[in-house]
Design an enzyme around this catalytic site. Structure first.
Site, PDB file in Angstrom:
ATOM      1  N   GLU A   1      42.580  40.044  39.420  1.00 33.91           N
ATOM      2  CA  GLU A   1      43.541  39.172  40.352  1.00 33.91           C
ATOM      3  C   GLU A   1      44.596  38.657  39.422  1.00 33.91           C
ATOM      4  O   GLU A   1      45.621  38.259  39.989  1.00 33.91           O
ATOM      5  CB  GLU A   1      42.584  38.210  40.968  1.00 33.91           C
ATOM      6  CG  GLU A   1      41.622  38.873  42.229  1.00 33.91           C
ATOM      7  CD  GLU A   1      40.664  37.888  42.593  1.00 33.91           C
ATOM      8  OE1 GLU A   1      40.866  37.520  43.808  1.00 33.91           O
ATOM      9  OE2 GLU A   1      39.989  37.312  41.864  1.00 33.91           O
TER      10      GLU A   1
ATOM     11  N   GLU B   1      32.977  42.179  42.692  1.00 33.80           N
ATOM     12  CA  GLU B   1      32.544  41.106  43.234  1.00 33.80           C
ATOM     13  C   GLU B   1      31.285  41.482  44.316  1.00 33.80           C
ATOM     14  O   GLU B   1      30.477  40.794  44.211  1.00 33.80           O
ATOM     15  CB  GLU B   1      33.456  40.097  43.908  1.00 33.80           C
ATOM     16  CG  GLU B   1      34.093  39.176  42.908  1.00 33.80           C
ATOM     17  CD  GLU B   1      35.459  40.051  42.325  1.00 33.80           C
ATOM     18  OE1 GLU B   1      36.439  39.199  41.944  1.00 33.80           O
ATOM     19  OE2 GLU B   1      35.577  41.324  42.664  1.00 33.80           O
TER      20      GLU B   1
ATOM     21  N   GLY C   1      38.423  38.514  38.541  1.00 36.49           N
ATOM     22  CA  GLY C   1      39.415  37.489  38.714  1.00 36.49           C
ATOM     23  C   GLY C   1      40.436  37.982  37.650  1.00 36.49           C
ATOM     24  O   GLY C   1      41.731  37.505  37.483  1.00 36.49           O
TER      25      GLY C   1
ATOM     26  N   ALA D   1      35.210  36.380  36.286  1.00 42.02           N
ATOM     27  CA  ALA D   1      34.610  34.808  36.142  1.00 42.02           C
ATOM     28  C   ALA D   1      33.441  34.992  35.189  1.00 42.02           C
ATOM     29  O   ALA D   1      32.723  35.959  35.089  1.00 42.02           O
ATOM     30  CB  ALA D   1      34.231  34.570  37.615  1.00 42.02           C
TER      31      ALA D   1
END
Length: 258
Positions: free
Chosen positions: A112, A132, A109, A63
């Site tokens: 992910e 994170e 992300g 992110a």
């Protein structure tokens, strides 16, 4: 700059995250661009496989941290939508095979995104992680769920709770990555695999993917019943008859997806 590039190679569509100066980190424009392309390509019958990659040797560093303040401004349940909540189910539920071609970083992300794909091919120097917790956050794009399904509880927990990175070879050993290739060769290898997939019956490929994904949501008995239904659909298709006739006639099949 266009944050998401799309180009076609025969029956294969390639989506490229294009923010190289930001290590292809995820912002609203990337989320929206990927989601829009997935919505369009899922209905394009000429597309038989999809590849997701990143520009200039980096898959996706996660992110865009500069956007965290905007997320905090969202209502508690709205923050998930603001963080691209519509993208993850669209990618994971895409009806055609999706291959992640990973070079460099696949973090947060970015990892992910790779986990939501069906197959991951990585360059030798690729690194994976969900760091994170080091930022006082947790994965919000399915990382806590899909990582355990891919790698098992112990290895997944080690990554989730330490925030440590995993190299491509260890990710392959853990079941996160299907194949490790020389640096710079992840996209060519993904294209080669996608071409082999695209040569098969698109209906059979879709039915096989659907049945396999069902295993994550159901019991074994329910999954076997779902597989049996899909098997019946495949066997009664024109593609099944064409595959049989092509094999017996010693020629290449001409599949139509019907």
């Amino acid at each position: 700059m266009t944050e998401v590039l799309v180009h076609r190679q025969d029956a294969i569509a390639v989506l490229t995250i294009n923010r190289p100066r930001a290590k292809n980190s995820l912002n609203r424009a990337v989320f929206d661009g990927l989601h829009a392309q997935l919505a369009q390509l899922r209905h394009d019958e000429s597309v038989r496989a999809l590849i997701l990659t990143g520009a200039e040797g980096v898959f996706c560093a996660g992110a865009d941290i500069t956007a965290f303040d905007a997320l905090r401004a969202e209502p508690l349940l709205g923050a998930r939508a603001a963080a691209g909540g519509m993208l993850w189910p669209a990618l994971a539920g895409f009806p055609k095979p999706v291959i992640a071609a990973v070079e460099g970083l696949a973090l947060g992300g970015g990892m992910e995104l790779a986990l939501a794909c069906d197959i991951v091919i990585a360059g030798e120097s690729a690194r994976f992680g969900v760091p994170e917790v080091k930022l006082g956050a947790i994965p919000g794009g399915g990382g806590t769920q899909r990582l355990i399904r891919a790698a098992g509880k112990s290895k997944a927990m080690a990554l989730l709770l330490t925030g440590d990175f995993m190299d491509a070879r260890k990710a392959c050993e853990a079941g996160i990555v299907a194949d490790v290739v020389a640096d710079g060769q992840a996209l060519p290898a993904a294209l080669a695999m996608a071409a082999r997939i695209a040569a098969n019956s698109p209906l059979a490929v879709a039915l096989a993917k659907d049945a396999a994904l069902c295993s994550f949501e159901t019991s074994l008995a329910q999954g076997l019943e779902h597989e049996k239904r899909n098997f019946g659909v495949a066997m009664h298709s024109a593609d099944s008859r064409e595959g049989q006739e092509a094999f017996l006639g010693r020629r290449a099949p001409r599949f139509t997806g019907r």
